[in-house]
Design a protein around this motif. Structure first.
Motif, mmCIF file in Angstrom:
data_model
loop_
_atom_site.group_PDB
_atom_site.id
_atom_site.type_symbol
_atom_site.label_atom_id
_atom_site.label_comp_id
_atom_site.label_asym_id
_atom_site.label_seq_id
_atom_site.Cartn_x
_atom_site.Cartn_y
_atom_site.Cartn_z
ATOM 1 N N MET A 1 0.704 -1.270 -0.212
ATOM 2 C CA MET A 1 0.137 0.005 -0.242
ATOM 3 C C MET A 1 0.498 1.139 -0.041
ATOM 4 S SD MET A 1 -3.251 0.685 2.396
ATOM 5 C CE MET A 1 -3.173 2.625 3.016
ATOM 6 N N ASP A 3 3.229 2.111 -1.414
ATOM 7 C CA ASP A 3 3.663 2.039 -2.628
ATOM 8 C C ASP A 3 3.085 2.962 -3.513
ATOM 9 O OD1 ASP A 3 6.161 0.761 -2.861
ATOM 10 O OD2 ASP A 3 5.289 -0.735 -3.087
ATOM 11 N N PHE A 4 1.102 3.206 -3.188
ATOM 12 C CA PHE A 4 0.685 3.901 -3.770
ATOM 13 C C PHE A 4 0.385 5.193 -2.876
ATOM 14 C CE2 PHE A 4 -0.797 -0.861 -4.880
ATOM 15 C CZ PHE A 4 -0.653 -0.390 -6.072
ATOM 16 N N VAL A 7 1.223 8.028 -5.424
ATOM 17 C CA VAL A 7 0.139 8.292 -6.432
ATOM 18 C C VAL A 7 -1.458 9.134 -6.096
ATOM 19 C CG1 VAL A 7 -1.225 6.943 -8.517
ATOM 20 C CG2 VAL A 7 0.977 6.700 -7.584
ATOM 21 N N LEU A 9 -5.154 9.744 -5.613
ATOM 22 C CA LEU A 9 -5.766 8.542 -5.274
ATOM 23 C C LEU A 9 -6.998 8.080 -5.796
ATOM 24 C CD1 LEU A 9 -7.593 9.840 -1.463
ATOM 25 C CD2 LEU A 9 -5.854 8.273 -1.724
ATOM 26 N N ARG A 10 -7.252 8.442 -6.935
ATOM 27 C CA ARG A 10 -8.168 8.110 -7.706
ATOM 28 C C ARG A 10 -7.643 6.762 -8.748
ATOM 29 N NH1 ARG A 10 -7.699 12.921 -10.409
ATOM 30 N NH2 ARG A 10 -9.905 13.530 -9.878
ATOM 31 N N GLU A 11 -6.625 6.574 -8.842
ATOM 32 C CA GLU A 11 -5.879 5.681 -9.960
ATOM 33 C C GLU A 11 -5.350 4.180 -8.989
ATOM 34 O OE1 GLU A 11 -1.916 7.455 -11.287
ATOM 35 O OE2 GLU A 11 -2.469 8.810 -11.406
ATOM 36 N N TRP A 12 -6.110 4.412 -6.838
ATOM 37 C CA TRP A 12 -5.710 3.211 -6.592
ATOM 38 C C TRP A 12 -6.808 3.071 -5.431
ATOM 39 C CZ3 TRP A 12 -4.429 2.910 -1.537
ATOM 40 C CH2 TRP A 12 -4.520 4.202 -0.815
ATOM 41 N N VAL A 13 -7.859 3.949 -5.248
ATOM 42 C CA VAL A 13 -8.163 3.724 -3.878
ATOM 43 C C VAL A 13 -9.938 3.263 -5.159
ATOM 44 C CG1 VAL A 13 -10.237 4.783 -2.522
ATOM 45 C CG2 VAL A 13 -7.906 4.129 -2.912
ATOM 46 N N PRO A 14 -10.886 2.130 -5.476
ATOM 47 C CA PRO A 14 -11.860 2.186 -6.444
ATOM 48 C C PRO A 14 -13.026 2.911 -5.375
ATOM 49 C CG PRO A 14 -11.607 0.357 -4.379
ATOM 50 C CD PRO A 14 -10.316 1.354 -5.197
#
Length: 51
Positions: A1, A3-4, A7, A9-14
């Protein structure tokens, strides 16, 4: 986590990003140097104020 965290948020939080303010999806939690971004700090402080 971790690593994200540098980035958006919209790129890794669904989430349903179309229903949320774009500023939330644009939020980056950590810089590339591992420091909390000013935006993430402010968002956290706003959350604490609401409590």
């Amino acid at each position: 986590m971790i690593d994200f965290l540098p980035v958006h948020l919209r790129e890794w939080v669904p989430l349903a990003w179309g229903e949320l303010p774009s500023a939330i999806g644009d939020l980056v939690v950590l810089t590339d140097k591992g420091e909390v971004t000013e935006e993430a700090f402010e968002a956290g402080m706003n959350y604490l104020e609401a409590l």
